[in-house]
Design a protein around this motif. Structure first.
Motif, PDB file in Angstrom:
ATOM      1  N   GLY A 102       0.788  -1.223   0.000  1.00  0.00           N
ATOM      2  CA  GLY A 102       0.000   0.000   0.000  1.00  0.00           C
ATOM      3  C   GLY A 102       0.819   1.271   0.000  1.00  0.00           C
ATOM      4  O   GLY A 102       0.270   2.361  -0.163  1.00  0.00           O
ATOM      5  N   GLU A 103       2.144   1.152   0.167  1.00  0.00           N
ATOM      6  CA  GLU A 103       2.996   2.337   0.190  1.00  0.00           C
ATOM      7  C   GLU A 103       3.214   2.853  -1.233  1.00  0.00           C
ATOM      8  O   GLU A 103       3.372   2.074  -2.172  1.00  0.00           O
ATOM      9  CB  GLU A 103       4.332   2.007   0.844  1.00  0.00           C
ATOM     10  N   VAL A 104       3.241   4.174  -1.372  1.00  0.00           N
ATOM     11  CA  VAL A 104       3.377   4.797  -2.692  1.00  0.00           C
ATOM     12  C   VAL A 104       4.795   4.597  -3.227  1.00  0.00           C
ATOM     13  O   VAL A 104       5.779   4.747  -2.496  1.00  0.00           O
ATOM     14  CB  VAL A 104       3.044   6.300  -2.621  1.00  0.00           C
ATOM     15  N   VAL A 105       4.893   4.253  -4.507  1.00  0.00           N
ATOM     16  CA  VAL A 105       6.185   4.088  -5.169  1.00  0.00           C
ATOM     17  C   VAL A 105       6.612   5.442  -5.729  1.00  0.00           C
ATOM     18  O   VAL A 105       5.909   6.029  -6.552  1.00  0.00           O
ATOM     19  CB  VAL A 105       6.103   3.058  -6.310  1.00  0.00           C
ATOM     20  N   THR A 106       7.754   5.935  -5.267  1.00  0.00           N
ATOM     21  CA  THR A 106       8.279   7.212  -5.751  1.00  0.00           C
ATOM     22  C   THR A 106       9.578   6.976  -6.514  1.00  0.00           C
ATOM     23  O   THR A 106      10.213   5.923  -6.382  1.00  0.00           O
ATOM     24  CB  THR A 106       8.544   8.178  -4.585  1.00  0.00           C
ATOM     25  N   ARG A 107       9.975   7.969  -7.288  1.00  0.00           N
ATOM     26  CA  ARG A 107      11.190   7.848  -8.094  1.00  0.00           C
ATOM     27  C   ARG A 107      12.421   7.630  -7.225  1.00  0.00           C
ATOM     28  O   ARG A 107      13.350   6.921  -7.621  1.00  0.00           O
ATOM     29  CB  ARG A 107      11.340   9.115  -8.943  1.00  0.00           C
ATOM     30  N   THR A 108      12.435   8.205  -6.013  1.00  0.00           N
ATOM     31  CA  THR A 108      13.605   8.059  -5.149  1.00  0.00           C
ATOM     32  C   THR A 108      13.741   6.647  -4.588  1.00  0.00           C
ATOM     33  O   THR A 108      14.791   6.300  -4.054  1.00  0.00           O
ATOM     34  CB  THR A 108      13.537   9.057  -3.980  1.00  0.00           C
ATOM     35  N   ARG A 109      12.686   5.827  -4.681  1.00  0.00           N
ATOM     36  CA  ARG A 109      12.756   4.447  -4.203  1.00  0.00           C
ATOM     37  C   ARG A 109      13.329   3.502  -5.258  1.00  0.00           C
ATOM     38  O   ARG A 109      13.524   2.320  -4.979  1.00  0.00           O
ATOM     39  CB  ARG A 109      11.365   3.953  -3.807  1.00  0.00           C
ATOM     40  N   LEU A 110      13.581   4.003  -6.459  1.00  0.00           N
ATOM     41  CA  LEU A 110      14.035   3.153  -7.549  1.00  0.00           C
ATOM     42  C   LEU A 110      15.502   3.412  -7.862  1.00  0.00           C
ATOM     43  O   LEU A 110      15.995   4.532  -7.729  1.00  0.00           O
ATOM     44  CB  LEU A 110      13.187   3.397  -8.801  1.00  0.00           C
ATOM     45  N   ALA A 111      16.184   2.356  -8.289  1.00  0.00           N
ATOM     46  CA  ALA A 111      17.611   2.442  -8.574  1.00  0.00           C
ATOM     47  C   ALA A 111      17.864   3.307  -9.796  1.00  0.00           C
ATOM     48  O   ALA A 111      17.054   3.374 -10.716  1.00  0.00           O
ATOM     49  CB  ALA A 111      18.173   1.037  -8.803  1.00  0.00           C
ATOM     50  N   SER A 112      19.024   3.969  -9.785  1.00  0.00           N
ATOM     51  CA  SER A 112      19.395   4.808 -10.924  1.00  0.00           C
ATOM     52  C   SER A 112      20.762   4.440 -11.485  1.00  0.00           C
ATOM     53  O   SER A 112      21.304   5.153 -12.312  1.00  0.00           O
ATOM     54  CB  SER A 112      19.406   6.284 -10.502  1.00  0.00           C
ATOM     55  N   GLY A 113      21.343   3.316 -11.019  1.00  0.00           N
ATOM     56  CA  GLY A 113      22.657   2.902 -11.500  1.00  0.00           C
ATOM     57  C   GLY A 113      22.656   1.453 -11.922  1.00  0.00           C
ATOM     58  O   GLY A 113      21.630   0.897 -12.310  1.00  0.00           O
ATOM     59  N   GLY A 114      23.846   0.806 -11.834  1.00  0.00           N
ATOM     60  CA  GLY A 114      23.972  -0.592 -12.197  1.00  0.00           C
ATOM     61  C   GLY A 114      23.302  -1.497 -11.183  1.00  0.00           C
ATOM     62  O   GLY A 114      22.805  -1.040 -10.152  1.00  0.00           O
ATOM     63  N   PRO A 115      23.298  -2.813 -11.437  1.00  0.00           N
ATOM     64  CA  PRO A 115      22.575  -3.744 -10.561  1.00  0.00           C
ATOM     65  C   PRO A 115      23.108  -3.806  -9.138  1.00  0.00           C
ATOM     66  O   PRO A 115      22.369  -4.156  -8.224  1.00  0.00           O
ATOM     67  CB  PRO A 115      22.738  -5.088 -11.278  1.00  0.00           C
TER      68      PRO A 115
END
Length: 215
Positions: A102-115
């Motif tokens: 139920g928590e909102v997915v924001t851009r800061t929660r997602l990776a921005s680099g390699g694996p």
């Protein structure tokens, strides 16, 4: 007798119809009152907007699949900055922190680099060590201690770092150049200072990894 029964039934029926009409009117008035309340709050909380939320509890490092996500409408004032509006903008991305259902997915929660780099929190480093731990005995999220045994005339063993979180387990692949048959390599989350101690221990000593309990 028959006429009295019909008159009695007619009276009951009229009462039921009147009660039904009263209930219907009450429900109508409640709905209109709720609509009026929502309309009055609109200037304060904003119009409803679509946001992507976690469909279940998700752990850091998870790669998001469409079934992990769903869309919910919330007032604009309650949508956090960077909230995603469509599941397609998050599917296939890697989480850098845990998400509760139920928590909102924001851009800061997602990776921005390699694996690996995308999963390393700010201020920490990813350090790879070899281990003799049997395959399947350790998994990401476990904690380990790293010991180093130094030789010389008076050999000794020292604890280089303790309580390190395992970020990734790299199982050995037989037949590949440079692969180890002893056990998996572990990608550990460490501080820059611990990374220096581990590098020194790996260069001048023999590394041993032990698994710490969760208690």
């Amino acid at each position: 007798m028959r006429r009295w029964y019909l008159r009695r039934w007619s009276t009951r029926r009229k009462a039921m119809l009147a009660l039904s009409a009263a209930c219907g009117l009450g429900a109508f008035l409640l709905v209109r009152a709720e609509e009026a309340r929502v309309a009055a709050l609109a200037p304060v909380v904003g119009e409803p907007v679509r946001v992507v939320v976690a469909a279940r509890d998700l752990a850091r490092g998870a790669t998001l699949a469409p079934e992990d996500l769903r869309v919910r409408e919330v007032p604009a004032a309650f949508a956090p900055p960077g909230a995603l509006a469509t599941p397609g903008s998050a599917a296939g991305e890697t989480l850098v922190s845990d998400l509760a259902a139920g928590e909102v997915v924001t851009r800061t929660r997602l990776a921005s680099g390699g694996p690996v780099a995308s999963r390393v929190p700010s201020g920490l480093r990813a350090f790879v060590v070899s281990s003799a731990i049997p395959a399947g005995a350790i998994r990401p999220g476990d904690r380990v201690d790293v010991l180093a045994t130094f030789g010389g005339q008076r050999p000794y063993t020292d604890t280089v770092a303790s309580g390190l979180e395992v970020l990734t387990v790299l199982e050995p692949e037989p037949g590949l150049v440079g692969s180890s048959s002893e056990g998996p390599s572990l990608v550990l989350l460490v501080s820059p200072e611990a990374a220096e101690r581990l590098a020194h221990a790996a260069a001048f000593g023999r590394i041993t990894v032990t698994i710490a309990g969760h208690g």
